[in-house]
Every structure is written in structure tokens, then in C-alpha cells.
Scaffold this active site. Structure first.
Site, PDB file in Angstrom:
ATOM      1  N   ARG A 294       4.472  -0.654  -8.634  1.00 20.82           N
ATOM      2  CA  ARG A 294       5.554  -1.055  -9.541  1.00 20.82           C
ATOM      3  C   ARG A 294       6.644   0.018  -9.654  1.00 20.82           C
ATOM      4  O   ARG A 294       7.703  -0.259 -10.213  1.00 20.82           O
ATOM      5  CB  ARG A 294       4.992  -1.401 -10.921  1.00 20.82           C
ATOM      6  CG  ARG A 294       4.138  -2.665 -10.889  1.00 20.82           C
ATOM      7  CD  ARG A 294       3.796  -3.171 -12.268  1.00 20.82           C
ATOM      8  NE  ARG A 294       3.202  -4.501 -12.233  1.00 20.82           N
ATOM      9  CZ  ARG A 294       1.893  -4.745 -12.310  1.00 20.82           C
ATOM     10  NH1 ARG A 294       1.034  -3.750 -12.422  1.00 20.82           N
ATOM     11  NH2 ARG A 294       1.434  -5.983 -12.271  1.00 20.82           N
TER      12      ARG A 294
ATOM     13  N   LEU B 253       0.817  -1.220   0.000  1.00 19.75           N
ATOM     14  CA  LEU B 253       0.000   0.000   0.000  1.00 19.75           C
ATOM     15  C   LEU B 253       0.846   1.263   0.000  1.00 19.75           C
ATOM     16  O   LEU B 253       1.841   1.362   0.705  1.00 19.75           O
ATOM     17  CB  LEU B 253      -0.909  -0.017   1.235  1.00 19.75           C
ATOM     18  CG  LEU B 253      -1.800  -1.266   1.352  1.00 19.75           C
ATOM     19  CD1 LEU B 253      -2.639  -1.192   2.625  1.00 19.75           C
ATOM     20  CD2 LEU B 253      -2.693  -1.437   0.139  1.00 19.75           C
TER      21      LEU B 253
ATOM     22  N   HIS C 292      -3.413   4.110  -2.371  1.00 22.71           N
ATOM     23  CA  HIS C 292      -4.369   3.230  -1.684  1.00 22.71           C
ATOM     24  C   HIS C 292      -4.979   3.936  -0.471  1.00 22.71           C
ATOM     25  O   HIS C 292      -6.164   3.806  -0.188  1.00 22.71           O
ATOM     26  CB  HIS C 292      -3.677   1.952  -1.201  1.00 22.71           C
ATOM     27  CG  HIS C 292      -3.102   1.118  -2.292  1.00 22.71           C
ATOM     28  ND1 HIS C 292      -1.749   1.009  -2.506  1.00 22.71           N
ATOM     29  CD2 HIS C 292      -3.690   0.350  -3.228  1.00 22.71           C
ATOM     30  CE1 HIS C 292      -1.529   0.196  -3.529  1.00 22.71           C
ATOM     31  NE2 HIS C 292      -2.687  -0.217  -3.986  1.00 22.71           N
TER      32      HIS C 292
END
Ligand code: PAF
Length: 292
Positions: free
Chosen positions: A197, A41, A45
Site C-alpha cells: 500500500r 511482491l 515478501h
């Protein structure tokens, strides 16, 4: 000792535990929101959680790295799994429940040939073209999570814009009794959209990465200034990305409502510019709505 650090009581791993907890709330007529995530997270998020905390009495966050949305050779194995850290962050936010199931719990008949949900019309191109089967995997897992939790609201970020449209269509077409909430993209100060990512980027690539957002903005500003030669604009953006060291996957001006190619000049506020581009081994995704 912190209650959260040892064995957080708000984390459940089975469908049964999650259902029981949600049923208790629903028996008291409390509303429930689901924030589906694959963990690791970040502030993006957190913004999803905070958004639905304003809407619902209870917030459930699911953390599940879903194997069926990764293609062969993609980063399923390498995808960052940081459950204890995620749980700490969610505890700090005062979340009501974390649902962190196993693959077996979500796919009791195996994840090789599960019953699937496909969303034709929105999934064939853009990310769907380079990641065949990806959106079927996403729709399949989100449908299961919605059926397990049965929330009033489910929130998805606009960064994965195509995913947001796919899931909204699934909910509408299958009449799933949930309201889809969309949340804006959260960016680093230099414009890079937050993504789990991003941690794959080298320090050097990280410096180049915001060029993706800047290129989208160049196109947006050109459209706002009155240009309607969309194909030429896309080609210019493509060249700018290549010059910066990206390998663009797509860079497209589409209709914001249903990601169709505009066949005639449209009012700018109906358009969105979307891109996916590789920087080394990392595929970055971004979009800017021209109305922005
Ligand atoms: O956006 C994501 O993190 C995932 O695609 C989702 C919606 C949690 C489904 O696995």
C-alpha cells in the site's frame, strides 16, 4: 526466449495441479513451505521466501487477492495486481511453485457466504475494530490455502503482527499440521515498513510516512528508559502523529505474547508498541517490539 517469461511452468491456478505437485514432493519425503501473499511482491515478501528456502526443500508462494478480508469501501478493486511481474521475481528466486488461483477456485460455493474461521479473543480490537470481519477473512483464506497445499511450514511477516498472532492461534487451536514461521519486518532505509500500500502515497506523504516508525521508537525508548505510564505515553505518541499530519487509528502499548493491554507495569521485553494511522487515503501499519 526465457522459459519464465512466456508461460511460466511453475505457475498453477487450480487446487488439483497444486496438490499433485506437492504430493510428488511429499512422496519423495521433501518438506514444503508455503508463503501466502496477495502479490505485488516487494522486498518484505522476498525475505519471507528466502527465510523458508533455508528451512524447507520446496517453497510454494500463493498469490491471491482475497475478497473476504476486504470490507465494503476498502481497496479490494484497487489493490495492485501485478502477476507477471511477481512471477518474474519469484522465478528469479528459484521458487518451486506459484499457486495463483481464481476466487472461484478458493471459494467454490461463492465468496458471499463461505464457511469461515473466526478467532475470538485476538480479533476484536486494534485492526479488528476498524476492519470488522477482516481477520475472519484472513483466517478463512489461510485455512483453505493450508488445506490445499498442506505444507510443513507457513511463513508470515511481523509487520501484520495481529494477523501473525491470529493465524498462529488458528493453527494451534485447530491443530493444523503446520509450523508457523515468523519473519521480521523489512523496512526502507528511512524506517518505513515495506507494504504494497506504500505505492498509494504521494511523494509528499512518502516523506512524512517514516514518522510513524520514529514515533513508535520514541515510545519504545521511553519504556526502555523505565517509563511505565503507558496511557500517557500513548497520548504523547498520538499527538506526535497528529502533528505530523496522520490520522491515527490506534497507537497502543500491548503485551507481545497476546496483544493484551498491560494492566500493571511489565518488563519492557514483554511489550510491543503497535500503530495504524492514515496518511491521506493510505492506512499505514507498523509495530516495534520493545525487546528490539
Ligand atoms: O498478509 C497478507 O498478505 C494476507 O493477509 C494473507 C496472509 C496472504 C491472506 O490473504
Amino acid at each position: 526466449m526465457s522459459i519464465v517469461a512466456a508461460n511460466p511452468p511453475f505457475v498453477v491456478t487450480t487446487e488439483r495441479e497444486a496438490r499433485l505437485r506437492v504430493l510428488e514432493w511429499q512422496a519423495e519425503r521433501q518438506t514444503v513451505a508455503l508463503v501466502p501473499t496477495m502479490g505485488n511482491l516487494h522486498a518484505g515478501h522476498i525475505s519471507l521466501v528466502e527465510k523458508v528456502q533455508q528451512l524447507a526443500d520446496r517453497v510454494v508462494c500463493s498469490i491471491f487477492v482475497n475478497p473476504t478480508q476486504f470490507g465494503p469501501g476498502e481497496d479490494f478493486e484497487a489493490y495492485p495486481r501485478t502477476l507477471p511481474e511477481d512471477e518474474r521475481k519469484l522465478a528469479g528466486l528459484g521458487i518451486d511453485l506459484v499457486f495463483a488461483p481464481t476466487v472461484k477456485e478458493i471459494y467454490p460455493f461463492g465468496d458471499e457466504r463461505p464457511v469461515t474461521v473466526t478467532v475470538p479473543g485476538l480479533t476484536e480490537d486494534l485492526c479488528g475494530a476498524s476492519r470488522p470481519g477482516h481477520f475472519t477473512g484472513v483466517a478463512t483464506v489461510v485455512c483453505r490455502l493450508l488445506n490445499i497445499i498442506r505444507p510443513d511450514f507457513a511463513v508470515f511477516g511481523e509487520k501484520d503482527y495481529q494477523q501473525l498472532l491470529v493465524l498462529s492461534r488458528m493453527v494451534e487451536d485447530l491443530r493444523l499440521p503446520v509450523e508457523v514461521i515468523r519473519a521480521p519486518i523489512v523496512r526502507d532505509a528511512d524506517g518505513l515498513a515495506l507494504s504494497s500500500r506504500n505505492r498509494y502515497l504521494t511523494a509528499e506523504q512518502r516523506l512524512v510516512a517514516p514518522t510513524l516508525n520514529r514515533t513508535l521508537w520514541t515510545l519504545v525508548e521511553a519504556i526502555q528508559a523505565g517509563r511505565t505510564d503507558y496511557a500517557a505515553l500513548e497520548a504523547e505518541g498520538w499527538s506526535a502523529l497528529e502533528a505530523a499530519g496522520f490520522r491515527p487509528d490506534y497507537l497502543e502499548i500491548r503485551t507481545a505474547a497476546d496483544i493484551k493491554r498491560p494492566v500493571v507495569a511489565l518488563p519492557p521485553e514483554q511489550l510491543i508498541v503497535l500503530a495504524a494511522a492514515w496518511l491521506g487515503e493510505t492506512r499505514l501499519l507498523d509495530n516495534v517490539q520493545v525487546a528490539d
